[in-house]
Design a protein around this motif. Structure first.
Motif, PDB file in Angstrom:
ATOM      1  N   GLY A   1      -3.900  12.299 -13.521  1.00 31.11           N
ATOM      2  CA  GLY A   1      -4.915  12.318 -12.463  1.00 31.11           C
ATOM      3  C   GLY A   1      -5.612  10.980 -12.313  1.00 31.11           C
ATOM      4  O   GLY A   1      -5.810  10.485 -11.199  1.00 31.11           O
ATOM      5  N   VAL A   2      -5.964  10.394 -13.444  1.00 33.39           N
ATOM      6  CA  VAL A   2      -6.616   9.083 -13.401  1.00 33.39           C
ATOM      7  C   VAL A   2      -5.662   8.037 -12.837  1.00 33.39           C
ATOM      8  O   VAL A   2      -6.038   7.219 -11.987  1.00 33.39           O
ATOM      9  N   LEU A   3      -4.409   8.054 -13.275  1.00 35.76           N
ATOM     10  CA  LEU A   3      -3.428   7.091 -12.774  1.00 35.76           C
ATOM     11  C   LEU A   3      -3.184   7.291 -11.283  1.00 35.76           C
ATOM     12  O   LEU A   3      -3.078   6.325 -10.523  1.00 35.76           O
TER      13      LEU A   3
ATOM     14  N   GLU B   1       4.068   5.864  -5.286  1.00 34.47           N
ATOM     15  CA  GLU B   1       4.091   5.852  -6.746  1.00 34.47           C
ATOM     16  C   GLU B   1       3.089   6.847  -7.317  1.00 34.47           C
ATOM     17  O   GLU B   1       3.341   7.482  -8.346  1.00 34.47           O
ATOM     18  N   GLY B   2       1.951   6.995  -6.645  1.00 36.64           N
ATOM     19  CA  GLY B   2       0.978   7.997  -7.065  1.00 36.64           C
ATOM     20  C   GLY B   2       1.547   9.408  -6.981  1.00 36.64           C
ATOM     21  O   GLY B   2       1.350  10.232  -7.873  1.00 36.64           O
ATOM     22  N   VAL B   3       2.290   9.686  -5.917  1.00 42.02           N
ATOM     23  CA  VAL B   3       2.941  10.985  -5.780  1.00 42.02           C
ATOM     24  C   VAL B   3       3.974  11.171  -6.886  1.00 42.02           C
ATOM     25  O   VAL B   3       4.097  12.254  -7.470  1.00 42.02           O
ATOM     26  N   LEU B   4       4.711  10.113  -7.188  1.00 39.83           N
ATOM     27  CA  LEU B   4       5.680  10.167  -8.285  1.00 39.83           C
ATOM     28  C   LEU B   4       4.984  10.524  -9.597  1.00 39.83           C
ATOM     29  O   LEU B   4       5.498  11.328 -10.379  1.00 39.83           O
ATOM     30  N   VAL B   5       3.831   9.952  -9.841  1.00 41.37           N
ATOM     31  CA  VAL B   5       3.082  10.231 -11.078  1.00 41.37           C
ATOM     32  C   VAL B   5       2.687  11.703 -11.138  1.00 41.37           C
ATOM     33  O   VAL B   5       2.773  12.330 -12.200  1.00 41.37           O
TER      34      VAL B   5
ATOM     35  N   SER C   1       0.831  -1.202   0.000  1.00 41.42           N
ATOM     36  CA  SER C   1       0.000   0.000   0.000  1.00 41.42           C
ATOM     37  C   SER C   1       0.865   1.251   0.000  1.00 41.42           C
ATOM     38  O   SER C   1       0.606   2.208  -0.743  1.00 41.42           O
ATOM     39  N   MET C   2       1.913   1.237   0.807  1.00 40.99           N
ATOM     40  CA  MET C   2       2.814   2.379   0.871  1.00 40.99           C
ATOM     41  C   MET C   2       3.488   2.616  -0.479  1.00 40.99           C
ATOM     42  O   MET C   2       3.600   3.760  -0.929  1.00 40.99           O
TER      43      MET C   2
ATOM     44  N   VAL D   1      -3.966   5.225  -5.775  1.00 37.34           N
ATOM     45  CA  VAL D   1      -4.404   5.427  -4.393  1.00 37.34           C
ATOM     46  C   VAL D   1      -5.531   4.466  -4.040  1.00 37.34           C
ATOM     47  O   VAL D   1      -5.549   3.884  -2.947  1.00 37.34           O
ATOM     48  N   VAL D   2      -6.467   4.263  -4.943  1.00 37.91           N
ATOM     49  CA  VAL D   2      -7.557   3.309  -4.684  1.00 37.91           C
ATOM     50  C   VAL D   2      -6.998   1.895  -4.564  1.00 37.91           C
ATOM     51  O   VAL D   2      -7.377   1.134  -3.664  1.00 37.91           O
ATOM     52  N   LEU D   3      -6.074   1.538  -5.448  1.00 40.23           N
ATOM     53  CA  LEU D   3      -5.454   0.212  -5.353  1.00 40.23           C
ATOM     54  C   LEU D   3      -4.701   0.039  -4.043  1.00 40.23           C
ATOM     55  O   LEU D   3      -4.635  -1.070  -3.510  1.00 40.23           O
TER      56      LEU D   3
END
Length: 150
Positions: A57-59, A25-29, A19-20, A64-66
């Motif tokens: 944004g979608v990624l 990775e979302g922040v990286l995107v 999860s972390m 985050v949802v994943l």
């Protein structure tokens, strides 16, 4: 003071680690999208800013949802597929090939190490059932408190 402190139930390590990784990775995107936006404004990247921010944004939302669904059935497989999508961002920003690969290595390491930690915890709990959160710790003798000196 500490003799009768209850033992907390430990959360599984594998979902925590994975999860972390997905949140980071979302922040990286998002940072990659900011970079791509700057490069598109400079004319280096030919994608439109609206497309860049929409895809990023979608990624970000998907990652985050994943991160909250990794322990659900198929969550780890979906997270693995998300690693490929992040690596594919390298077609827009070439550095994302390396960063995506780095996060993919972290992802698979968190799957492996988190699983190993969970197995070792389960083995410990099976071997020492009186020290598990369900059985509680037996009272233990605490060393006498030493007087504090100024």
């Amino acid at each position: 003071m500490h003799a009768n402190r209850p033992v907390r139930q430990k959360r599984p390590a594998k979902p925590q680690f994975t999860s972390m990784i997905l949140v980071l990775e979302g922040v990286l995107v998002l940072f990659a999208a900011l970079t791509a936006y700057g490069l598109s404004a400079a004319g280096v990247v030919s994608a439109s800013p609206a497309v860049l921010w929409t895809v990023a944004g979608v990624l970000f939302v998907v990652l985050v949802v994943l991160s909250r669904l990794v322990a659900a059935p198929g969550g780890y497989v979906a997270g693995s597929v998300a690693q490929l999508v992040v690596i594919a961002c390298g077609f827009v920003i070439p550095l994302m090939f390396a960063l995506g690969l780095l996060f993919a290595v972290l992802w698979f390491a968190s799957l492996r190490l988190g699983g190993r930690i969970d197995r070792e915890r389960a083995a410990f709990d099976a071997e020492y059932p009186d020290q598990t959160p369900q059985g509680g710790l037996p009272p233990r003798a605490l060393p006498p408190e030493s007087p504090t000196q100024p």
